[in-house]
Design a protein around this motif. Structure first.
Motif, PDB file in Angstrom:
ATOM      1  N   ARG A 110       0.928  -1.034  -0.265  1.00 21.65           N
ATOM      2  CA  ARG A 110       0.157  -0.411   0.090  1.00 21.65           C
ATOM      3  C   ARG A 110       1.119   0.798   0.015  1.00 21.65           C
ATOM      4  O   ARG A 110       0.477   2.060  -0.266  1.00 21.65           O
ATOM      5  N   GLY A 111       2.261   1.310   0.509  1.00 20.70           N
ATOM      6  CA  GLY A 111       2.597   2.400   0.058  1.00 20.70           C
ATOM      7  C   GLY A 111       3.142   3.438  -0.904  1.00 20.70           C
ATOM      8  O   GLY A 111       3.108   2.344  -2.020  1.00 20.70           O
ATOM      9  N   TRP A 112       3.531   4.112  -1.175  1.00 25.34           N
ATOM     10  CA  TRP A 112       3.776   4.873  -1.727  1.00 25.34           C
ATOM     11  C   TRP A 112       4.097   4.630  -3.295  1.00 25.34           C
ATOM     12  O   TRP A 112       4.130   4.268  -4.624  1.00 25.34           O
ATOM     13  N   LEU A 113       5.771   4.030  -3.476  1.00 28.80           N
ATOM     14  CA  LEU A 113       6.230   3.865  -4.626  1.00 28.80           C
ATOM     15  C   LEU A 113       5.784   2.254  -4.844  1.00 28.80           C
ATOM     16  O   LEU A 113       5.685   2.418  -6.523  1.00 28.80           O
ATOM     17  N   MET A 114       5.209   1.464  -3.861  1.00 31.15           N
ATOM     18  CA  MET A 114       4.545   0.249  -4.390  1.00 31.15           C
ATOM     19  C   MET A 114       3.800   0.762  -4.991  1.00 31.15           C
ATOM     20  O   MET A 114       3.432   0.356  -6.408  1.00 31.15           O
ATOM     21  N   GLN A 115       2.504   1.215  -4.917  1.00 33.95           N
ATOM     22  CA  GLN A 115       1.321   2.091  -5.229  1.00 33.95           C
ATOM     23  C   GLN A 115       1.850   2.426  -6.684  1.00 33.95           C
ATOM     24  O   GLN A 115       0.774   2.544  -7.629  1.00 33.95           O
ATOM     25  N   ALA A 116       2.923   3.302  -7.024  1.00 38.23           N
ATOM     26  CA  ALA A 116       3.374   4.429  -7.641  1.00 38.23           C
ATOM     27  C   ALA A 116       3.510   3.670  -9.312  1.00 38.23           C
ATOM     28  O   ALA A 116       3.275   3.399 -10.264  1.00 38.23           O
ATOM     29  N   ASN A 117       3.937   2.070  -8.347  1.00 39.41           N
ATOM     30  CA  ASN A 117       4.605   0.894  -9.369  1.00 39.41           C
ATOM     31  C   ASN A 117       3.225  -0.013 -10.067  1.00 39.41           C
ATOM     32  O   ASN A 117       3.721  -0.969 -10.815  1.00 39.41           O
ATOM     33  N   VAL A 118       2.826  -0.124  -9.403  1.00 38.02           N
ATOM     34  CA  VAL A 118       1.275  -0.253  -9.513  1.00 38.02           C
ATOM     35  C   VAL A 118       1.246  -0.117 -11.260  1.00 38.02           C
ATOM     36  O   VAL A 118       0.934  -0.954 -12.331  1.00 38.02           O
ATOM     37  N   GLY A 158      -8.217   6.796   2.513  1.00 38.85           N
ATOM     38  CA  GLY A 158      -8.914   7.326   3.693  1.00 38.85           C
ATOM     39  C   GLY A 158      -8.730   6.618   4.652  1.00 38.85           C
ATOM     40  O   GLY A 158      -8.828   6.531   5.832  1.00 38.85           O
ATOM     41  N   GLU A 159      -7.822   4.975   4.479  1.00 36.98           N
ATOM     42  CA  GLU A 159      -7.212   3.595   5.827  1.00 36.98           C
ATOM     43  C   GLU A 159      -6.236   4.506   6.470  1.00 36.98           C
ATOM     44  O   GLU A 159      -6.303   3.873   7.962  1.00 36.98           O
ATOM     45  N   LEU A 160      -5.347   4.486   5.535  1.00 36.42           N
ATOM     46  CA  LEU A 160      -4.132   4.996   6.590  1.00 36.42           C
ATOM     47  C   LEU A 160      -4.119   6.024   7.362  1.00 36.42           C
ATOM     48  O   LEU A 160      -3.365   6.439   8.208  1.00 36.42           O
ATOM     49  N   ILE A 161      -5.243   7.473   6.915  1.00 40.28           N
ATOM     50  CA  ILE A 161      -5.292   8.120   7.842  1.00 40.28           C
ATOM     51  C   ILE A 161      -6.612   8.281   8.521  1.00 40.28           C
ATOM     52  O   ILE A 161      -7.372   8.963   9.513  1.00 40.28           O
ATOM     53  N   ASP A 162      -7.279   6.552   8.527  1.00 42.81           N
ATOM     54  CA  ASP A 162      -8.435   6.747   9.301  1.00 42.81           C
ATOM     55  C   ASP A 162      -9.628   7.350   9.110  1.00 42.81           C
ATOM     56  O   ASP A 162     -10.327   7.948   9.867  1.00 42.81           O
ATOM     57  N   GLU A 163      -9.454   7.819   8.053  1.00 43.30           N
ATOM     58  CA  GLU A 163     -10.943   8.701   7.268  1.00 43.30           C
ATOM     59  C   GLU A 163     -11.642   8.075   6.051  1.00 43.30           C
ATOM     60  O   GLU A 163     -10.963   8.276   5.348  1.00 43.30           O
ATOM     61  N   PRO A 164     -12.310   7.156   7.066  1.00 45.13           N
ATOM     62  CA  PRO A 164     -12.729   6.375   5.494  1.00 45.13           C
ATOM     63  C   PRO A 164     -13.635   6.754   4.190  1.00 45.13           C
ATOM     64  O   PRO A 164     -14.185   6.131   3.640  1.00 45.13           O
ATOM     65  N   THR A 329     -10.963  -9.084 -15.595  1.00 45.50           N
ATOM     66  CA  THR A 329     -10.463  -8.541 -14.654  1.00 45.50           C
ATOM     67  C   THR A 329      -8.640  -7.960 -14.509  1.00 45.50           C
ATOM     68  O   THR A 329      -7.603  -8.492 -15.291  1.00 45.50           O
ATOM     69  N   TYR A 330      -8.770  -7.394 -13.391  1.00 42.60           N
ATOM     70  CA  TYR A 330      -7.691  -6.753 -12.503  1.00 42.60           C
ATOM     71  C   TYR A 330      -6.918  -6.814 -11.060  1.00 42.60           C
ATOM     72  O   TYR A 330      -8.317  -6.965 -10.733  1.00 42.60           O
ATOM     73  N   ARG A 331      -5.971  -6.931 -11.133  1.00 47.39           N
ATOM     74  CA  ARG A 331      -5.840  -7.104  -9.620  1.00 47.39           C
ATOM     75  C   ARG A 331      -5.330  -6.399  -8.971  1.00 47.39           C
ATOM     76  O   ARG A 331      -4.106  -5.165  -9.609  1.00 47.39           O
ATOM     77  N   PHE A 332      -5.888  -5.668  -7.973  1.00 47.32           N
ATOM     78  CA  PHE A 332      -4.662  -4.837  -7.038  1.00 47.32           C
ATOM     79  C   PHE A 332      -4.778  -5.005  -5.381  1.00 47.32           C
ATOM     80  O   PHE A 332      -6.155  -5.927  -5.291  1.00 47.32           O
ATOM     81  N   TYR A 333      -4.356  -4.518  -4.595  1.00 50.12           N
ATOM     82  CA  TYR A 333      -3.956  -4.881  -2.906  1.00 50.12           C
ATOM     83  C   TYR A 333      -5.054  -3.490  -2.645  1.00 50.12           C
ATOM     84  O   TYR A 333      -5.166  -2.410  -3.500  1.00 50.12           O
ATOM     85  N   ASP A 334      -5.895  -4.084  -1.884  1.00 50.95           N
ATOM     86  CA  ASP A 334      -6.776  -3.234  -1.232  1.00 50.95           C
ATOM     87  C   ASP A 334      -6.528  -2.244   0.244  1.00 50.95           C
ATOM     88  O   ASP A 334      -5.093  -2.977   0.254  1.00 50.95           O
ATOM     89  N   GLN A 335      -7.362  -1.749   0.142  1.00 55.32           N
ATOM     90  CA  GLN A 335      -6.805  -1.320   2.037  1.00 55.32           C
ATOM     91  C   GLN A 335      -5.909  -2.422   3.381  1.00 55.32           C
ATOM     92  O   GLN A 335      -5.632  -2.034   3.900  1.00 55.32           O
ATOM     93  N   HIS A 336      -6.884  -3.483   2.747  1.00 55.68           N
ATOM     94  CA  HIS A 336      -5.818  -4.531   3.750  1.00 55.68           C
ATOM     95  C   HIS A 336      -5.225  -5.453   3.420  1.00 55.68           C
ATOM     96  O   HIS A 336      -5.155  -6.193   4.245  1.00 55.68           O
TER      97      HIS A 336
END
Ligand code: C2O
Length: 560
Positions: A110-118, A158-164, A329-336
């Motif tokens: 879920r981190g920044w570079l990982m997400q950019a790498n998606v 939203g998960e990381l700042i706890d504001e869904p 279909t495509y795959r993504f990591y979700d907030q969990h």
């Protein structure tokens, strides 16, 4: 920034580019238009993975099927220009949390570079086989994939700042007065105090150009009526891995290859200092690293909003009818951190299945941006080249687009019998499709971007006089990676007034001995990123700009 500051800045930038290319300039000048090009590629951008391997981390579990968004409320995406101070602060906290996670635990998907790498992973268009996902650009999955990408990122933030109820903002460059680069992303100009900042840009307020994102350009896209001209067409079969870089890629929709691409390529917060190691491109200007600039997500939210608006205006027939599109279909990591599989069908109704909706932009306000730079009058004249000077392009050979605007004859090829051949009285025998202008095999040297104005003129204009365009659009090409050649086929649906020009030539034009069959005069004007025709730039600044002087194409014609 005022116009003169912009021009001074442009000159400065051009100077270093001129020195960069001085050894190859001779090969680029009009007199040697069929010379082999030997431009060096641009070295890798910072954070651009060496091996092109920006593959997602492995998941310990099998992917779970997306079940819809069950947060119970609708996240409201607002214009970045209408965020409250609290919302700007929240946006900064959310991007800050992503960036921090990337440092604290680089393996967290879920981190920044990982997400950019998606995004990097799905930019495989020009990548070697290792570490390349299936390309999500240049076909009808472009819009749904990017919608899903933004959805999962928004939920993670939203998960990381706890504001869904956190929602991404959109940069409505199409609203009057909003083509200014959004100030929250540029000031303060350092990542530590402003996680919306990207150091590959220049921390100054500057503007997109009216020619690219103004009402005419937006209307040209939003008035399209067929899904393939708006969204793009089916990609050739792609079992896995990268697409063939020289294969057919004439599948991008107009939204993608005009406004979407040009904002990537001209995101005008460019480096203040020449950075030859990037060929002058900020992160946004290279697809594989573009999602390392937070403005990417505001830009794409607006692209997504325009898709939503366009689709709602036309309903079901504005979606590709085939199951292949819906079932993809495509795959993504979700907030969990769960790997989730989502289908295109599941993103069509975004408010219902993804839990977000767009709050419409305001009416906008005064445009504080300077007018687009204007070419010197003489170069302006060259835009409307006399039809006498129109040339015929031999299909197949690489034809160099020089810095000088060029008028070519695009002939009708492979159309179903219809009004184009038989005259307006004849009934079309097949469901009618608007004619399209095809420019095939547009090729750019590694790492470079190009924006080319396309002006359509009346072929029956008197051969001795200049003809004003009856329609105008442009295309823009962005490299997938710094060191790969870009190859695209461009397909531009013609508007009704251009279609009129396809009628058999008039007696008068036949008498001129010039027009023999339905055709259009197409003037191609390579421009600087600042919209100035290259020819004018050369006249004014003494040297060509490397990113738009080495474009070749193989064929130009009209088809259905
Ligand atoms: Cu995947 Cu704006 O690009």
């Amino acid at each position: 920034m005022n116009t003169s500051a912009l021009i001074v800045d442009t000159i400065a930038r051009r100077r270093w580019r001129a020195s960069l290319v001085s050894m190859t300039v001779a090969a680029l000048l009009p007199s040697s238009s069929h010379a082999q090009l030997a431009l060096p590629g641009c070295p890798l951008a910072p954070n651009e993975p060496e091996t092109r391997d920006c593959s997602p981390p492995p998941s310990p579990h099998k992917p779970i099927r997306f079940q819809g968004d069950h947060s119970g409320f609708v996240r409201v995406r607002k214009s970045v220009y209408e965020l409250t101070p609290y919302e700007i602060d929240r946006l900064r906290r959310a991007f800050g949390a992503l960036r921090k996670l990337s440092v604290d635990d680089p393996t967290d998907p879920r981190g920044w570079l990982m997400q950019a790498n998606v995004h990097c992973w799905h930019c495989a268009g020009m990548a070697p086989p290792e570490g390349a996902g299936v390309d999500v650009h240049g076909h009808y999955w472009f819009l749904p994939w990017h919608r899903a990408y933004l959805y999962f990122l928004e939920k993670i933030m939203g998960e990381l700042i706890d504001e869904p109820d956190f929602a991404l903002p959109y940069w409505d460059w199409d609203t009057p007065g909003h083509r200014l680069f959004p100030p929250p992303y540029t000031t303060p100009g350092d990542v530590a105090s402003n996680p919306l900042f990207d150091p590959t840009r220049r921390p100054s307020g500057s503007c997109l150009f009216l020619q690219h994102v103004g009402p005419q350009a937006v209307e040209r896209v939003m008035t399209l009526t067929s899904w393939d001209s708006f969204m793009g067409k089916a990609a050739p079969a792609q079992p896995a891995g990268p697409v063939d870089p020289l294969g057919p890629q004439g599948n991008a929709g107009l939204l993608e290859f005009t406004i979407h691409n040009v904002v990537h390529g001209t995101t005008p917060d460019r480096p203040a200092e020449p950075r030859p190691e990037r060929c002058g491109a900020p992160n946004m200007g290279i697809f594989s690293v573009s999602a390392q600039d937070p403005i990417f997500f505001a830009h794409h939210a607006n692209v997504d909003r325009l898709w939503e608006t366009w689709w709602r205006a036309g309903g079901e027939q504005r979606l590709p009818p085939d199951d292949r599109w819906r079932q993809k279909t495509y795959r993504f990591y979700d907030q969990h951190r769960h790997l989730v599989e989502i289908s295109v069908e599941q993103v069509i109704e975004s408010a219902w299945s993804l839990g977000y909706a767009y709050s419409p932009p305001s009416a906008g306000g005064a445009d504080t941006c300077p007018p687009d730079p204007q070419p010197p009058a003489a170069a302006g004249m060259a835009l409307f080249a006399p039809s006498m000077a129109a040339i015929e392009v031999r299909p197949g050979a690489a034809h160099l687009l020089t810095s000088v605007p060029e008028t070519v004859i695009a002939r009708v090829r492979d159309v179903t019998p219809s009004a184009a051949f038989l005259g307006p009285a004849a009934a079309p025998i097949a469901p009618r499709r608007e004619p399209r202008l095809r420019i095939d095999g547009v090729t750019l040297p590694p790492g470079h971007t190009a924006t080319v104005r396309v002006l359509l003129s009346d072929p029956s204009a008197n051969a001795l006089m200049s003809s004003a365009p009856v329609d105008e659009t442009y295309f823009s090409i962005i490299p997938h990676h710094s060191h790969h050649t870009s190859v695209q086929n461009i397909e531009i649906p013609l508007r009704p007034q251009a279609e009129q020009l396809l009628l058999p030539p008039t007696a008068a034009s036949l008498a001129s001995g010039y027009v023999a069959e339905p055709s259009l005069l197409v003037t191609l004007v390579p421009t600087t990123p600042e919209t100035v025709p290259l020819a004018a730039a050369i006249g004014a600044y003494g040297a060509p700009v490397v990113d738009t002087t080495a474009i070749t194409y193989r064929d130009i014609y009209i088809t259905r």
